[in-house]
Motif scaffolding. Structure first.
Motif, PDB file in Angstrom:
ATOM      1  N   ARG A 681     -32.667  11.445  -8.276  1.00  0.00           N
ATOM      2  CA  ARG A 681     -31.793  11.122  -7.159  1.00  0.00           C
ATOM      3  C   ARG A 681     -32.394  10.001  -6.320  1.00  0.00           C
ATOM      4  NH1 ARG A 681     -30.264  17.195  -4.983  1.00  0.00           N
ATOM      5  NH2 ARG A 681     -29.351  17.941  -6.924  1.00  0.00           N
ATOM      6  N   PRO A 682     -31.554   9.189  -5.662  1.00  0.00           N
ATOM      7  CA  PRO A 682     -32.088   8.163  -4.790  1.00  0.00           C
ATOM      8  C   PRO A 682     -32.913   8.775  -3.679  1.00  0.00           C
ATOM      9  CG  PRO A 682     -29.756   7.801  -5.229  1.00  0.00           C
ATOM     10  CD  PRO A 682     -30.098   9.148  -5.780  1.00  0.00           C
ATOM     11  N   ILE A 710     -32.739   1.984  -7.481  1.00  0.00           N
ATOM     12  CA  ILE A 710     -32.369   2.563  -8.776  1.00  0.00           C
ATOM     13  C   ILE A 710     -33.201   3.836  -8.911  1.00  0.00           C
ATOM     14  CG2 ILE A 710     -32.312   2.281 -11.269  1.00  0.00           C
ATOM     15  CD1 ILE A 710     -32.033  -0.681 -10.892  1.00  0.00           C
ATOM     16  N   ASP A 767     -31.843   6.568 -16.711  1.00  0.00           N
ATOM     17  CA  ASP A 767     -30.501   6.394 -16.153  1.00  0.00           C
ATOM     18  C   ASP A 767     -30.220   7.529 -15.182  1.00  0.00           C
ATOM     19  OD1 ASP A 767     -29.941   4.094 -17.547  1.00  0.00           O
ATOM     20  OD2 ASP A 767     -29.098   5.163 -19.272  1.00  0.00           O
ATOM     21  N   SER A 769     -27.252   7.450 -12.789  1.00  0.00           N
ATOM     22  CA  SER A 769     -26.106   6.842 -12.112  1.00  0.00           C
ATOM     23  C   SER A 769     -25.612   7.742 -10.989  1.00  0.00           C
ATOM     24  CB  SER A 769     -24.979   6.597 -13.114  1.00  0.00           C
ATOM     25  OG  SER A 769     -24.553   7.812 -13.680  1.00  0.00           O
ATOM     26  N   SER A 770     -25.106   7.117  -9.925  1.00  0.00           N
ATOM     27  CA  SER A 770     -24.559   7.840  -8.783  1.00  0.00           C
ATOM     28  C   SER A 770     -23.134   7.380  -8.554  1.00  0.00           C
ATOM     29  CB  SER A 770     -25.399   7.574  -7.524  1.00  0.00           C
ATOM     30  OG  SER A 770     -25.201   6.235  -7.099  1.00  0.00           O
ATOM     31  N   GLN A 773     -22.697   3.536  -7.274  1.00  0.00           N
ATOM     32  CA  GLN A 773     -23.203   2.372  -7.998  1.00  0.00           C
ATOM     33  C   GLN A 773     -22.469   1.094  -7.622  1.00  0.00           C
ATOM     34  OE1 GLN A 773     -23.228   3.251 -12.248  1.00  0.00           O
ATOM     35  NE2 GLN A 773     -25.456   3.372 -12.188  1.00  0.00           N
ATOM     36  N   ASP A 790     -28.029   1.494  -8.135  1.00  0.00           N
ATOM     37  CA  ASP A 790     -27.482   2.765  -7.647  1.00  0.00           C
ATOM     38  C   ASP A 790     -26.937   2.630  -6.235  1.00  0.00           C
ATOM     39  OD1 ASP A 790     -27.982   4.042  -9.989  1.00  0.00           O
ATOM     40  OD2 ASP A 790     -29.799   5.058  -9.321  1.00  0.00           O
ATOM     41  N   THR A 791     -27.761   2.141  -5.316  1.00  0.00           N
ATOM     42  CA  THR A 791     -27.337   1.971  -3.925  1.00  0.00           C
ATOM     43  C   THR A 791     -27.964   0.710  -3.358  1.00  0.00           C
ATOM     44  OG1 THR A 791     -29.184   3.344  -3.165  1.00  0.00           O
ATOM     45  CG2 THR A 791     -27.068   4.456  -3.440  1.00  0.00           C
TER      46      THR A 791
END
Length: 859
Positions: A681-682, A710, A767, A769-770, A773, A790-791
């Motif tokens: 997770r971020p 990421i 990987d 992904s959220s 993205q 991601d953010t």
């Protein structure tokens, strides 16, 4: 549609309730203040040319907050109504289960040998005294009755438990009991020979050997006393709820508060139909919920309803207390997406809030990129304005998240409370059920025919005892067999013809000796919950009582009643499963009964077999102290709401009769998956975009860095190389692959297809992904390139001297990075390691050049 103050539309059904919801009004005031900030920033944005960057998010947030307030109001109301429904449903269902036992009692007692013989003999004071003493024996065991009245064929009262001036019984229920084709007569109302107020009575005819009616027996149920006990268990201290039992016509049968809901009060039948949850009573407004019983084994009771009321001014002031505080952020994150817990509309509000904040983040980020390196006079003002816009967005998002989080916490707390309530219901019903079993064996042991046959056995006597036992078993279907045994423990008679092979066989079990050692009719014995050949090798409870000699107090033998535990416990647990508003059991929910040794007695889930260790052990000390509990547990990879309740007994049973058996009911509902890879997770705070508050001193060579995340990695590129960030929506997959699938596809940007690189895969980052993205469009090696991130992150200004070249950290030369920067926060504390990527070398990677992954090289 009515409005919640100015600018907020709500459901008309909530219009009369919303002003009582203080928490909703608090959030409305916060949103009003934020809206004023948005208005000010819009005006300033028009001066700086940034109005188009924020007008969309501002409008979207405005609509979202209105929708959110409406959802908060609805869910707040629904939580209170659900709580009322649970309590009202429990109240009427517990009562009906009790009354079901009474329908069997009247049939058995009306067939009692001594009662029949008393009616067949001439009236005498001695006979009356003897039968009234028998009534006292009965009520000493079945304390749910206040009076027993025996009436002969002419309506003369021949015996009764309580003194009363009436000598004759002319009430229509006497004729009904004499002539009815049913199995009992149940009547509620004024019965002149019982009391001067409404009473609930059960009546049935007494017949002679030729099945001709010779009188009527009437049992008077202690309704007010029973309802007081039910209400007391369902209403914790300081609870504003008022519970009642009401007829379909609106007549209050019993209420938990004699001032607010006295017996005899008349309500409008329309108030019980649920069209309007608010009723007026005694000059006060109440939320109301009326529930019909689900019945028990086909018996639906007298037709009454359970009623729950709560004063409107107090309905929404009750918080979630310790249950709410026990629900952490990780759990809330895990359960938010569970379709069974939250409505689709509410889940959509959460997604909308995140999407709007994502759009705003991108707008602010892009605005800052456009200002990077600018020397225009208004550049500093524009950056400050962008910072304020970002701050307003974060504050709005934070309030949205907080309100949604509070709502989710309320929903989860309500499920926890539902589990605790259903566990308490299960254990209460079990105690009540076993109370009847302890009473049944003692009363049946007083049957005069049993004592006569055991004192002088004969084939005819054994046959008579078998018939009596069969008649009893037909009335009391909770037993698999009834067994009469003599002083040597040898079986004399059984109720089930299929068990006739037991007759003449000794019972080789320890409870026989304990039973024969009993010296009064008030005592009983009970086996442990264990396998027995008397129940086909399955575990069950066997209740026993001694058959005493009429003289000398010597035990002539005993009666053993084999409780049909498997279906009986299963029915209790099935009825105790938490349900949704449509009455369907919540997905994955289960209930179990657990003995003092931690082993399962019964389970609603076939995964947990009888005799297995409980899958959810509870703290016995906490249960002993509090009686019940609710908590969150992890089980089989899921967060589970768990409620547990300890057996407390019922009336005399396990409270003053010397018997103790600590049984616990456990009810569990899955809430959501336990996160298995939190590292993907971020990092906390990565989803919020802010502008750097600090900058290098004047005259120091510096450059701005556009950063992004990421997974947990913080990366960036020079701001001058960034064109803008765009939404990932619309990404077209590529027909060919480059660099082991590094090419994700093409994004149309300003009319031209731009190749998009899977940056995580290139850098060797798993990987992760959220939903947030983005694609960062950069100029790389003379071409335009997209990078999936991601953010979005900070856009700080970095002194050139702070950049540490990568060659000083690794001997590898094929890593697409310029170096790393050790950052610090405003207090001078370390704030993370930022890695600055080389966009030109990233572009080269897409053409098949390059080397090992960046993360591996930097380690």
């Amino acid at each position: 549609m009515p409005t919640l103050r100015e600018g907020y539309e709500i459901d008309p059904a909530l219009a009369g309730l919303i002003r009582h919801m203080r928490a909703i009004d608090d959030y409305r005031q916060v949103f009003d203040r934020l809206q004023a900030s948005w208005d000010t920033l819009t005006l300033l944005g028009q001066l700086s040319g940034n109005a188009t960057e924020m007008s969309g998010p501002r409008s979207a947030f405005e609509k979202l907050t209105a929708s959110l307030l409406g959802h908060l109001a609805k869910e707040t109301r629904d939580k209170v109504m659900t709580d009322l429904r649970i309590k009202a449903q429990n109240a009427i269902d517990v009562l009906v289960r009790n009354l079901f036992e009474r329908t069997a009692d009247i049939g058995f007692l009306a067939a009692d040998t001594d009662i029949r013989e008393m009616l067949e003999a001439p009236a005498s004071p001695e006979a009356r005294a003897a039968i009234e003493a028998r009534f006292r024996d009965y009520v000493a065991k079945y304390s749910v009755y206040s009076d027993i009245v025996l009436v002969d064929r002419e309506g003369t009262i021949r015996a009764r438990l309580q003194p009363h001036e009436a000598q004759q019984a002319r009430h229509p229920l006497i004729d009904e009991a004499m002539t009815s084709t049913g199995a009992y007569v149940e009547h509620y109302g004024l019965v002149d020979f019982v009391a001067d107020r409404n009473a609930l009575v059960y009546a049935w005819r007494v017949e002679d050997a030729a099945k001709r009616p010779i009188g009527v027996l009437v049992l008077v149920f202690r309704l007010a006393d029973e309802m007081e006990g039910i209400f007391r268990k369902l209403l914790p201290e300081h609870d504003w709820t008022v519970l009642g039992c009401v007829s379909p016509e609106g007549d209050i049968i019993a209420g938990s508060c004699p001032i607010q809901l006295p017996a005899g009060l008349k309500l409008s039948p329309a108030a019980l139909q649920g069209r309007d949850p608010v009723i007026r009573l005694g000059g006060r407004q109440y939320l109301a919920m009326a529930c019909r019983t689900v019945g028990y084994q086909g018996y639906m009771g007298p037709g009454w309803l359970g009623l729950g009321l709560i004063p409107l001014e107090a309905a929404f002031d009750q918080d979630d207390g310790e249950l709410g505080k026990s629900i952490g952020e990780e759990l809330l994150a895990a359960v938010t997406s569970q379709a069974g817990l939250f409505s689709a509309e509410l889940r959509n509000v959460s997604r909308q809030a995140a999407a709007i904040q994502g759009d705003l983040n991108r707008s602010v980020w892009n605005g800052s990129i456009r200002q990077a390196g600018s020397t225009a006079a208004n550049a500093a003002f524009s950056k400050i304005l962008l910072w304020e816009i970002s701050s307003a967005g974060r504050k709005t998002q934070a309030v949205c998240d907080a309100s949604i989080g509070d709502l989710h916490r309320t929903v989860v707390a309500a499920i926890m409370e539902k589990c605790r309530s259903r566990a308490a219901f299960a254990i209460d019903v079990m105690d009540r059920n076993l109370y009847e079993r302890a009473n049944d064996c003692r009363w049946w042991a007083l049957n005069a025919s049993f004592a006569r046959v055991l004192a002088g056995p004969s084939p005819e006597g054994r046959r008579l005892c078998g018939e009596i036992l069969a008649t009893i078993n037909a009335l009391y279907t909770v037993y698999s067999n009834l067994i009469l045994f003599d002083a040597q423990g040898v079986v004399v008679a059984v109720s089930q013809p299929s068990q006739a092979h037991l007759v003449g066989q000794p019972l080789e079990t320890e409870w026989v000796a304990r039973t024969l050692a009993l010296r009064t009719g008030q005592h009983y014995a009970v086996s442990g919950f264990e396998p027995t050949p008397l129940y086909d090798g399955a575990p069950t409870l066997i209740y026993t009582a001694a058959v005493q000699s009429p003289v000398g107090g010597r035990a002539l033998g005993g009666i053993a009643i084999v409780f049909d535990s498997t279906p009986q416990f299963a029915a209790i647990l099935a009825d105790s499963l938490p349900t949704d508003e449509d009455g369907a059991a919540l997905a994955g929910a289960f209930t179990i009964l657990v003995g003092s040794d931690g082993r399962i007695l019964s389970s609603s889930d076939p995964r947990f077999a009888v005799g297995d260790a409980s899958p959810l052990p509870v703290d016995p000390a906490a249960l002993e102290r509090d009686g019940d509990l609710a908590c969150i547990r992890s089980f089989e990879g899921k967060h589970m709401a768990v409620g547990a309740a300890l057996s407390k007994g019922y009336r005399e049973y396990k409270t003053s009769d010397g018997h103790r058996a600590d049984v616990v009911a456990v009810c569990a509902v899955p809430l959501g998956e336990v996160a298995s890879d939190s590292a993907a997770r971020p990092a906390a705070g990565a989803t919020s975009v802010t502008l750097a508050a600090q900058k290098p001193a004047d005259g120091v060579e510096a450059f701005e860095v556009a950063t992004f995340h990421i997974g947990r990695h913080w990366l960036g590129v020079r701001a001058r190389d960034v064109i803008e960030a765009v939404d990932i929506a619309g990404l077209k997959p590529s027909a060919r692959k480059a660099g082991d699938g590094l090419l994700a596809g093409y994004k149309l940007h300003e009319g031209q297809p731009v190749p998009v690189l899977r940056l995580a895969r290139l850098l060797g980052i798993p990987d992760a992904s959220s939903d947030e993205q983005q694609i960062v469009i950069v100029r790389a090696a003379g071409r335009t390139l997209g990078l999936i991130v991601d953010t979005l992150g900070l856009i700080p200004e970095i002194a050139a001297s702070e950049l540490q070249p990568l060659r000083e950290l690794t001997s590898k030369t094929d890593v697409p990075a310029l170096g790393v920067v050790a950052t610090r926060n405003a207090r001078g504390e370390p704030a993370g390691m930022l890695m600055l990527l080389d966009v030109d070398r990233l572009g080269a990677k897409l053409q098949g050049e390059g080397g090992p992954a960046l993360v591996q090289a930097a380690e």
